[in-house]
Design an enzyme around this catalytic site. Structure first.
Site, PDB file in Angstrom:
ATOM      1  N   LYS B 183       0.905  -1.148   0.000  1.00 55.90           N
ATOM      2  CA  LYS B 183       0.000   0.000   0.000  1.00 55.90           C
ATOM      3  C   LYS B 183       0.944   1.197   0.000  1.00 55.90           C
ATOM      4  CE  LYS B 183      -1.791   2.822   2.332  1.00 55.90           C
ATOM      5  NZ  LYS B 183      -1.592   4.303   2.239  1.00 55.90           N
ATOM      6  N   GLY B 240       4.490   3.845  11.169  1.00 59.42           N
ATOM      7  CA  GLY B 240       3.809   5.132  11.141  1.00 59.42           C
ATOM      8  C   GLY B 240       3.301   5.520  12.515  1.00 59.42           C
ATOM      9  N   SER B 241       2.168   6.210  12.529  1.00 54.75           N
ATOM     10  CA  SER B 241       1.657   6.762  13.781  1.00 54.75           C
ATOM     11  C   SER B 241       0.964   5.700  14.629  1.00 54.75           C
ATOM     12  CB  SER B 241       0.636   7.857  13.463  1.00 54.75           C
ATOM     13  OG  SER B 241      -0.516   7.280  12.887  1.00 54.75           O
ATOM     14  N   GLY B 244      -2.671   5.327  13.346  1.00 49.59           N
ATOM     15  CA  GLY B 244      -2.787   4.516  12.133  1.00 49.59           C
ATOM     16  C   GLY B 244      -2.505   3.050  12.402  1.00 49.59           C
ATOM     17  N   GLY B 245      -1.435   2.789  13.137  1.00 52.87           N
ATOM     18  CA  GLY B 245      -1.059   1.405  13.419  1.00 52.87           C
ATOM     19  C   GLY B 245      -2.110   0.700  14.250  1.00 52.87           C
ATOM     20  N   GLU B 264       5.167  -0.671  13.659  1.00 53.82           N
ATOM     21  CA  GLU B 264       6.200   0.065  14.400  1.00 53.82           C
ATOM     22  C   GLU B 264       5.691   1.487  14.465  1.00 53.82           C
ATOM     23  OE1 GLU B 264       8.583   2.767  14.711  1.00 53.82           O
ATOM     24  OE2 GLU B 264       9.863   1.994  13.104  1.00 53.82           O
ATOM     25  N   CYS B 301      11.900   7.787  13.867  1.00 50.63           N
ATOM     26  CA  CYS B 301      11.160   7.096  14.938  1.00 50.63           C
ATOM     27  C   CYS B 301      11.930   7.163  16.245  1.00 50.63           C
ATOM     28  CB  CYS B 301      10.955   5.621  14.644  1.00 50.63           C
ATOM     29  SG  CYS B 301      10.823   5.192  12.920  1.00 50.63           S
ATOM     30  N   GLU B 392       4.051  11.942  21.682  1.00 47.79           N
ATOM     31  CA  GLU B 392       5.084  12.318  20.729  1.00 47.79           C
ATOM     32  C   GLU B 392       4.664  13.579  19.963  1.00 47.79           C
ATOM     33  OE1 GLU B 392       5.779   9.310  17.747  1.00 47.79           O
ATOM     34  OE2 GLU B 392       7.603  10.287  17.011  1.00 47.79           O
TER      35      GLU B 392
END
Lengths: 527, 527
Positions: B183, B240-241, B244-245, B264, B301, B392
């Site tokens: 994706k 990603g965030s 989202g994760g 992650e 990250c 974060e």
């Protein structure tokens, strides 16, 4: 001997007001002892103690964990016949099985003791620094497996010793360095308490921190739910039904901090009978399977609940011999009236499905809680079109699917859900004509068997017990064998860490003499 | 050169009607090329092809997979400067970073090629039969890792090459034997298409099955959701965030057949400054951290978002020097106006928290999409009582927590969420007085660093990139290094399987010459 209390760490405790009893299915009466369900407060205390114990227990040496695990085995042995008697009176399982399962349990504990004493399981890996590297210097990195945190283990109904209190999940978690809180199975809470007393004695004798082990009684689902949702619990092991395992998985996935749940759940363990094998030895195969289907009243996770063949004279002979032989076997007692009742209900539900025919069933009357075995048969297209027939009937029940041709056989295999095992019964050279069937079956199982039976799960490093969902919740792990320790650990890296502060596994001197990957080469050498 | 189409296997396809553009944050204008989002039909086609490809691709040899992976690296190199230009125009990242990240990407592909060519990664284990064993014969069991099935990889905004189309997740999955459906990240879809064309060329040149790789464009969340919910998708990789994760993890957990999602996600990468180190070299530490905080506009990250020390003259000096030095650094461009906008919003939200003080911030005006770094400070108890301060702020932002004493420092560490990294800045001998801090920090991170900075993630076997939630969804795996292949495989056992039908890894002759555990002994010998 049985107090019915919970072990909150090394303290017996029974502050709750919910009392229940276990049941002797052979005598069809309740056992004498009262069991007290853990209160919410006791659950929290056990987790709190485990979390405290984790701080030290996660760091003790493999040698000390080995001493603890071996002492657990010794203390269980020291319980002697009394344990076997309670085991049988809470499960209906005969003395021979009790002895066998105790042997397996002790063997597992000792195998994990050897595993962590040897120490290679931590997968130590070292990449040394290259301060002169261009464009940027390379740091020193050292990695090994460390314990996840407190683990909750749910006792299994069908293995009061080997997959309960001090069974495989507990042994693996303790070996990993994780304190364990057992949610004792209500059907054998007395057995559980006796084994728990052995674990606690062993912990005290070998100087383990209080809270490294707790044992909680419960008759309902609340204790388990509270445990799985507790923020200080970091992983869960479960053996049981799809419904139960999925419920725990869902609870854990919904937490603010999701945690891994390894649930070993249902499986119908498909067996594929190839034509030449049937042609040459249908009778022998049928006799073998009559035994496998009824072994332990069909109460093994690997019970062969689905047998698939292509219509032929051989298959007809197999079906006839299976029908003849299965009724010769004396029924045996199931674990509990609830399990016997569920067997009856599920069996009747299956038998009510259109197109399902009974091949043979034990028809004489039996004692209460005994399971009468049934084998059934169905056409390939009926099986394909009725998902109910894919469900496990826990007990001595099996379904023979008679396919029209190879294509239908392939189609059936391709539509099966995940399974613990798949079996191919084949003559030499025959299997190569069925590579599609084999490949498709492989994608749905964790273990594939050639000319054998799925029952009988050898405890050894090469065993995989776990498979694609719903056989288990994570096919990347096994519930049996020393590799099951991997469920409870995570890799951890030290960067530029002072040598004297590193764990022994990663020190330059390699004081434990373990095998390590050093700059990409496996070695036991010092650095 | 950029068609804006999707790769459905080796076919370029653009049947959808949703068109979008990528953005050049340096020039603050849209890039020329149109990108066509994949239609639902195209998504399904890609998964179907992957599922078909899995049948053969999962079984090809390590040597052939190595050839494929190396050819991908070669084809990416062959894209030359054109790739680097598109990369920069879609990310605002400078040419040096583009070259560095390309080098890392090629290095990862080649490292996995070596890994699967060598072959030991399958963890082959053999327990030979003991037909005479009493009371029951021992069967022959052989176990190795096999591929899970089609894997979906989500491109990462902050690594258009190394953690996107042919980045670490894809390389690991292809090495494992899993077809990959990418994706593509909408911010660098052109870069993604170019890399995808290299993968497709490599697949064709090395004879890989069509469907082993697909690349799908999307500007919203629908394509990703459809992929994660597709029954034929068996695992997901995401960088990603947290938002989202977690959304993908939740979707995957709710499937009829839940699948593993390795995400992650976020991390503030706490850094603990011990007093003696501060006393002796506060200025040097501050200068180093000014660089680490602003590296790549703070878009790594492992960016150090949280620095914790105990009040002292040393800490005051650190704070002052950090304040002086950080404003000397020239701001740089962020990846996208949306990311720059989110940075401003999150920064302002943090700055609005009661008790937070700005130490220093770059105040000159900057070009659009450039991030102006800010360092802030707060009292220990304010930090403890305000969870918003634990979040974060993705970008060049850091918070210095000034604790009253050691106890408060310990308390803060113990209340942190899971992190990718933790860092201890210490003088020699000082750290032993802080073993509680170190132990507590260890339980919250995947990698612990001594006297360094968390930025800079070395790609080597000993790297652990992943940590307790929410650093990642499963701390038992790493996203960086060859061990990341373990996310995409499961152990599989063959029982009594004919030698000639076993995969080469498990045959008696050991034709691949790999290291195997045979009856509990590691050996490369034949059986």
């Amino acid at each position: 001997m049985i107090t019915g209390k919970n072990y909150i760490g090394n303290q017996l405790s029974a502050t709750g007001d919910k009392i229940f009893k276990t049941f002797n299915p052979l005598l069809n009466i309740e056992n004498d002892w009262d069991i007290t369900e853990a209160s919410k407060n006791e659950v929290n205390q056990a987790v709190q103690l485990a979390s405290e114990a984790f701080k030290t227990y996660s760091k003790i040496s493999g040698a000390r964990k080995a001493t603890f695990l071996r002492e657990i085995a010794n203390e269980i042995e020291a319980l002697g016949d009394a344990l076997l008697q309670v085991y049988s009176s809470e499960s209906g399982l005969p003395n021979g099985r009790a002895m066998g399962e105790r042997g397996r349990t002790l063997g597992q504990l000792r195998a994990f003791a050897n595993h962590v004493e040897e120490g290679n399981w931590v997968d130590a890996s070292i990449d040394t620094a290259q301060p002169e590297r261009e464009p940027i210097p390379k740091v020193d990195l050292r990695k090994m497996n460390i314990a996840l945190g407190p683990v909750v283990v749910f006792g299994a109904s069908n293995f009061p010793l080997a997959f309960s209190t001090a069974g495989g999940d507990t042994a693996a978690a303790l070996a990993a360095g994780c304190p364990v809180i057992v949610k004792s199975h209500p059907m054998h809470a007395g057995t559980g308490e006796m084994v728990a007393s052995a674990v606690i004695k062993a912990a005290e004798k070998t100087g383990m921190p209080n809270g490294v082990f707790s044992n909680l009684n419960s008759s309902g689902i609340e204790v388990g739910q509270t445990l799985v949702q507790h923020p200080k619990v970091k992983a869960v092991g479960f053996t049981g039904s799809i419904k139960g395992g999925r419920a725990l998985y869902d609870l854990a996935a919904k937490r603010d901090e999701p945690i891994p749940v390894f649930a070993e759940m249902g499986s119908i363990n498909p067996v594929v009978l190839l034509p030449k094998a049937l042609n040459n030895r249908a009778d022998a195969i049928a006799k073998t399977y009559a035994g496998s289907i009824t072994l332990g009243s069909g109460q093994f996770c690997t019970n062969p609940g689905l047998i698939i063949g292509i219509k032929s004279q051989g298959l007809t002979r197999f079906v006839n011999t299976l029908a003849e032989d299965i009724v010769k076997i004396e029924p045996s007692c199931m674990l509990h009236p609830n399990i016997a009742g569920a067997y009856e209900t599920n069996k009747e539900n299956a038998l009510a499905q259109s197109g399902l025919k009974v091949l043979a069933g034990y028809e004489n009357s039996v004692e209460p809680n005994y399971a009468r075995q049934v084998v059934t048969t169905v056409e390939g297209d009926t099986f394909l079109n009725n998902p109910t027939l894919h469900h496990e009937v826990f007990g001595p029940f099996s379904l023979v699917v008679q396919c029209e041709n190879k294509a239908q056989l392939e189609s059936i295999i391709s539509k099966l859900e995940g399974q613990l095992t798949g079996t191919i019964i084949s003559d030499e050279n025959e299997i190569s004509e069925y590579s599609n069937v084999v490949n498709t079956l492989q994608n749905r199982v964790g273990r594939i068997i050639f000319n054998g039976v799925p029952t009988g799960v050898e405890v050894c490093p090469s065993m995989q017990h776990g498979g694609p969902y719903p056989a288990s919740t994570d096919s990347r792990f096994t519930a049996v064998g020393v590799d099951s320790i991997k469920r409870w650990v995570r890799p951890f890296s030290y960067q530029d860490w002072p040598n004297e502060l590193l764990p022994d596994e990663l020190k330059n001197e390699n004081p434990l003499g373990i095998s390590r990957l050093v700059n990409n080469v496996k070695t036991t050498a010092k650095i």
